[in-house]
Structures are given as structure tokens and as C-alpha cells.
Design a protein around this motif. Sequence first.
Motif, PDB file in Angstrom:
ATOM      1  N   ALA A 180      44.641  33.999  52.082  1.00 62.48           N
ATOM      2  CA  ALA A 180      44.479  32.486  51.500  1.00 62.48           C
ATOM      3  C   ALA A 180      44.094  32.477  50.247  1.00 62.48           C
ATOM      4  O   ALA A 180      44.668  31.281  49.741  1.00 62.48           O
ATOM      5  CB  ALA A 180      43.929  31.648  52.616  1.00 62.48           C
ATOM      6  N   ARG A 181      42.898  32.831  49.851  1.00 64.37           N
ATOM      7  CA  ARG A 181      42.189  32.736  48.644  1.00 64.37           C
ATOM      8  C   ARG A 181      43.096  32.605  47.140  1.00 64.37           C
ATOM      9  O   ARG A 181      42.664  31.713  46.170  1.00 64.37           O
ATOM     10  CB  ARG A 181      41.296  33.010  48.252  1.00 64.37           C
ATOM     11  CG  ARG A 181      41.020  34.581  48.181  1.00 64.37           C
ATOM     12  CD  ARG A 181      39.550  35.486  48.285  1.00 64.37           C
ATOM     13  NE  ARG A 181      40.024  37.238  48.582  1.00 64.37           N
ATOM     14  CZ  ARG A 181      39.080  37.286  48.004  1.00 64.37           C
ATOM     15  NH1 ARG A 181      37.571  37.694  48.547  1.00 64.37           N
ATOM     16  NH2 ARG A 181      38.984  39.467  48.012  1.00 64.37           N
ATOM     17  N   GLU A 182      43.872  33.326  47.403  1.00 55.59           N
ATOM     18  CA  GLU A 182      44.270  33.783  46.403  1.00 55.59           C
ATOM     19  C   GLU A 182      45.731  32.139  46.085  1.00 55.59           C
ATOM     20  O   GLU A 182      46.679  32.064  44.965  1.00 55.59           O
ATOM     21  CB  GLU A 182      45.536  34.246  46.459  1.00 55.59           C
ATOM     22  CG  GLU A 182      44.887  36.001  46.633  1.00 55.59           C
ATOM     23  CD  GLU A 182      44.232  36.410  44.901  1.00 55.59           C
ATOM     24  OE1 GLU A 182      44.424  36.063  43.783  1.00 55.59           O
ATOM     25  OE2 GLU A 182      42.806  36.448  45.098  1.00 55.59           O
ATOM     26  N   HIS A 183      45.793  31.079  46.659  1.00 57.09           N
ATOM     27  CA  HIS A 183      47.231  30.474  47.641  1.00 57.09           C
ATOM     28  C   HIS A 183      46.368  29.369  47.297  1.00 57.09           C
ATOM     29  O   HIS A 183      46.855  28.399  48.174  1.00 57.09           O
ATOM     30  CB  HIS A 183      48.065  30.120  48.243  1.00 57.09           C
ATOM     31  CG  HIS A 183      48.662  31.778  48.320  1.00 57.09           C
ATOM     32  ND1 HIS A 183      49.275  32.364  47.360  1.00 57.09           N
ATOM     33  CD2 HIS A 183      48.283  33.050  49.154  1.00 57.09           C
ATOM     34  CE1 HIS A 183      50.157  33.789  47.261  1.00 57.09           C
ATOM     35  NE2 HIS A 183      49.493  34.201  47.953  1.00 57.09           N
ATOM     36  N   ILE A 184      45.409  28.719  47.139  1.00 58.56           N
ATOM     37  CA  ILE A 184      44.423  27.053  47.200  1.00 58.56           C
ATOM     38  C   ILE A 184      44.093  27.443  46.128  1.00 58.56           C
ATOM     39  O   ILE A 184      43.969  27.587  44.670  1.00 58.56           O
ATOM     40  CB  ILE A 184      42.819  27.686  47.806  1.00 58.56           C
ATOM     41  CG1 ILE A 184      43.567  28.294  48.989  1.00 58.56           C
ATOM     42  CG2 ILE A 184      42.429  26.759  47.495  1.00 58.56           C
ATOM     43  CD1 ILE A 184      41.378  29.081  49.832  1.00 58.56           C
ATOM     44  N   TYR A 185      44.650  26.339  46.078  1.00 59.56           N
ATOM     45  CA  TYR A 185      45.193  25.128  44.704  1.00 59.56           C
ATOM     46  C   TYR A 185      44.186  23.307  44.993  1.00 59.56           C
ATOM     47  O   TYR A 185      44.499  23.136  45.808  1.00 59.56           O
ATOM     48  CB  TYR A 185      46.102  24.880  43.879  1.00 59.56           C
ATOM     49  CG  TYR A 185      46.348  26.475  43.380  1.00 59.56           C
ATOM     50  CD1 TYR A 185      46.463  26.451  42.077  1.00 59.56           C
ATOM     51  CD2 TYR A 185      47.821  26.641  44.292  1.00 59.56           C
ATOM     52  CE1 TYR A 185      46.538  28.308  41.035  1.00 59.56           C
ATOM     53  CE2 TYR A 185      48.264  28.486  44.239  1.00 59.56           C
ATOM     54  CZ  TYR A 185      47.816  28.575  42.893  1.00 59.56           C
ATOM     55  OH  TYR A 185      48.684  29.786  42.582  1.00 59.56           O
ATOM     56  N   LEU A 196      42.587  19.862  48.160  1.00 58.19           N
ATOM     57  CA  LEU A 196      42.928  20.786  48.100  1.00 58.19           C
ATOM     58  C   LEU A 196      43.971  21.265  48.498  1.00 58.19           C
ATOM     59  O   LEU A 196      44.208  20.422  50.094  1.00 58.19           O
ATOM     60  CB  LEU A 196      41.444  21.200  48.355  1.00 58.19           C
ATOM     61  CG  LEU A 196      40.530  21.575  47.869  1.00 58.19           C
ATOM     62  CD1 LEU A 196      38.787  22.487  48.717  1.00 58.19           C
ATOM     63  CD2 LEU A 196      40.543  22.110  46.480  1.00 58.19           C
ATOM     64  N   ILE A 197      44.972  22.550  48.218  1.00 56.18           N
ATOM     65  CA  ILE A 197      46.369  22.728  49.675  1.00 56.18           C
ATOM     66  C   ILE A 197      45.972  24.030  49.327  1.00 56.18           C
ATOM     67  O   ILE A 197      45.480  25.077  48.919  1.00 56.18           O
ATOM     68  CB  ILE A 197      47.137  22.291  48.863  1.00 56.18           C
ATOM     69  CG1 ILE A 197      47.405  23.073  47.983  1.00 56.18           C
ATOM     70  CG2 ILE A 197      47.466  21.029  48.515  1.00 56.18           C
ATOM     71  CD1 ILE A 197      48.998  22.139  46.975  1.00 56.18           C
ATOM     72  N   LEU A 198      46.931  24.746  50.593  1.00 54.24           N
ATOM     73  CA  LEU A 198      46.772  25.861  50.635  1.00 54.24           C
ATOM     74  C   LEU A 198      48.518  26.264  50.303  1.00 54.24           C
ATOM     75  O   LEU A 198      49.241  25.340  51.074  1.00 54.24           O
ATOM     76  CB  LEU A 198      46.891  26.230  52.128  1.00 54.24           C
ATOM     77  CG  LEU A 198      47.458  27.886  52.503  1.00 54.24           C
ATOM     78  CD1 LEU A 198      46.520  29.018  51.614  1.00 54.24           C
ATOM     79  CD2 LEU A 198      46.785  28.451  53.715  1.00 54.24           C
ATOM     80  N   GLU A 199      48.794  26.951  49.461  1.00 55.82           N
ATOM     81  CA  GLU A 199      49.932  26.876  48.100  1.00 55.82           C
ATOM     82  C   GLU A 199      50.844  27.658  49.515  1.00 55.82           C
ATOM     83  O   GLU A 199      50.889  29.059  49.708  1.00 55.82           O
ATOM     84  CB  GLU A 199      50.681  26.716  47.249  1.00 55.82           C
ATOM     85  CG  GLU A 199      51.642  27.095  46.473  1.00 55.82           C
ATOM     86  CD  GLU A 199      52.393  28.183  46.235  1.00 55.82           C
ATOM     87  OE1 GLU A 199      53.794  27.998  45.973  1.00 55.82           O
ATOM     88  OE2 GLU A 199      52.118  29.084  46.331  1.00 55.82           O
ATOM     89  N   SER A 200      52.260  27.734  49.635  1.00 56.77           N
ATOM     90  CA  SER A 200      53.294  28.299  50.324  1.00 56.77           C
ATOM     91  C   SER A 200      54.616  28.477  49.967  1.00 56.77           C
ATOM     92  O   SER A 200      54.794  27.580  48.957  1.00 56.77           O
ATOM     93  CB  SER A 200      53.395  29.384  51.302  1.00 56.77           C
ATOM     94  OG  SER A 200      54.121  28.021  52.230  1.00 56.77           O
TER      95      SER A 200
END
Length: 271
Positions: free
Chosen positions: A86-91, A118-122
Amino acid sequence: MANEADAHVLKTVLEKLPKYGLELVEIRSEDGGLVIRSASGAAALINLANVTEYYTRTGDEKALDDFVARIAAALTQDDLPDWKDAREHIYYAMHPRTDDEVQPPLARQVTPYCVSHLILESPTRNEWITPKMLERWGVTEEEARQTAEKNGERLLEETKFSVESLDDGISIGHFDLEDETLNAALLLAPSLGERVGPHFGWPLYAVIPNKRRFCLFRKKDFEQLQERIIHFVIRNYDDNKFLSPELLEIGPGGIRSVGAWVEANGENGDE
């Protein structure tokens, strides 16, 4: 025919949400997005464009039920990716600040009209990060914010910055993002000035009326650009629902609102 399909898909999806323990938080009319929340408090911004296109071609009613089922599965805490992934996709993201709708968890005010969160992007959705998610990951809010800042810096370094030359030596800049919903991550990146300052000076002006539109320009050019920028901000917004209808100054002290063209209640603001 397309409008009929749009209306049918929206109506059907909304009717099916309770079946899967989901609730509608908001319909974002400016981009067709729906903010959906699960019983556990996890929320996500989804778009119906792809499923509507598929339904228009096939008339497959089952696809609509499958679509809602996938949303429910994605918002189930058991399906949360571990922190390593997850940490690679938090913005960082931005959201309108209003009194009549649910605000994202962990929100902090940026300007009178918008907050950061904060968002978790996918590839299929941007999920709002909640305190429960942080608890599951075993990280603090500050650690998550530092991660979002680091990812924003990486994205800033990787993204092409384009400068469009207009008449009289005036220029407007924008980032060529593959996922334009991440514009706010670049706007809030600490090294933005180092990246764009050589083109537009520092501090500079910017507008970000929605998640897919973000442009920068020199402060001294604003007087000549004013009519164009106002048009850029308010066009196609019949209901005046913005991310931020403001002229923003970005500099060493951060972001501040210089003025707004539209009041929060939809009436004309300062020009």
C-alpha cells in the motif's frame, strides 16, 4: 440512447448498494463520480463510465450487480493490501470543503474552499484512507502523511511538465499525468517550486478547479490572463460545484487563496 443508459446504470447501482452493505455519500456531478462508503467506514470514489459503456453495448444487467459486488469486496477491510504494497500508492488529494456533505477522514484545511486528505490509489478507484486502515497497517497518521509526501515527490520527478506559449510572451504550464486525479499530489509536493520555478518564478499562481484540471502561470501575467483563467475555472460548471474556484498563490510559505470567482453557495464572488 446514451443518456437513457447513463440514467439506468446510475439508478440500478444506487438501488443495489444497500444489498451489499454500502451507502452513497455523494454524487459528484462535475465528473460523474460516486463516493461510496462501507459499513466499516471505508470509502472510495468510483466512476460509472466503464460499466455504462459495457452495459450500452451488451445490455447485461448482471454486469451491474457484479460491479457493485466488486466495490463491496474492495471496501472490505479483509481485502486491504498490506503496508508493504500500500505504501507505494498513498498520495495526497484534495476535496471541496462544504458544510453539507461528508468530508474525507484525516482532512486538513488548505484554503477556505478545500481540504487535503490521504488516498490509496489504484487503477480502478481512489479510496479515502481512514484511521481504521492506519490501525490495520500499524502506522501513525504522521507516517502516512510522510509517505504521501514522498510519493508526491516521486510523481513530480517522473511526470513531464509542459509549457504552452501564448501571445505576448505569456505561458501556462501543466503536468502530463496519466492519472489526472493525482494533480493535487503534485500541487502539494514540497519541491514543486524547484520543478516549475525556473519557468514561472516563485511564488507563482495556479488554478485547480477540479481534479483533472491544474495549470500554473506567472504572477505578473495574471492581469492579461484574467479573463482566460476565469473561463478556464468556471466553464462547464452549471451547478458551480468545484474542487476550488480560487486563484491560488504557491510559494515558500505554502498555498494561500488570493481570491475566488464563485462563492461557496454558487453566487458570484470576487473577480
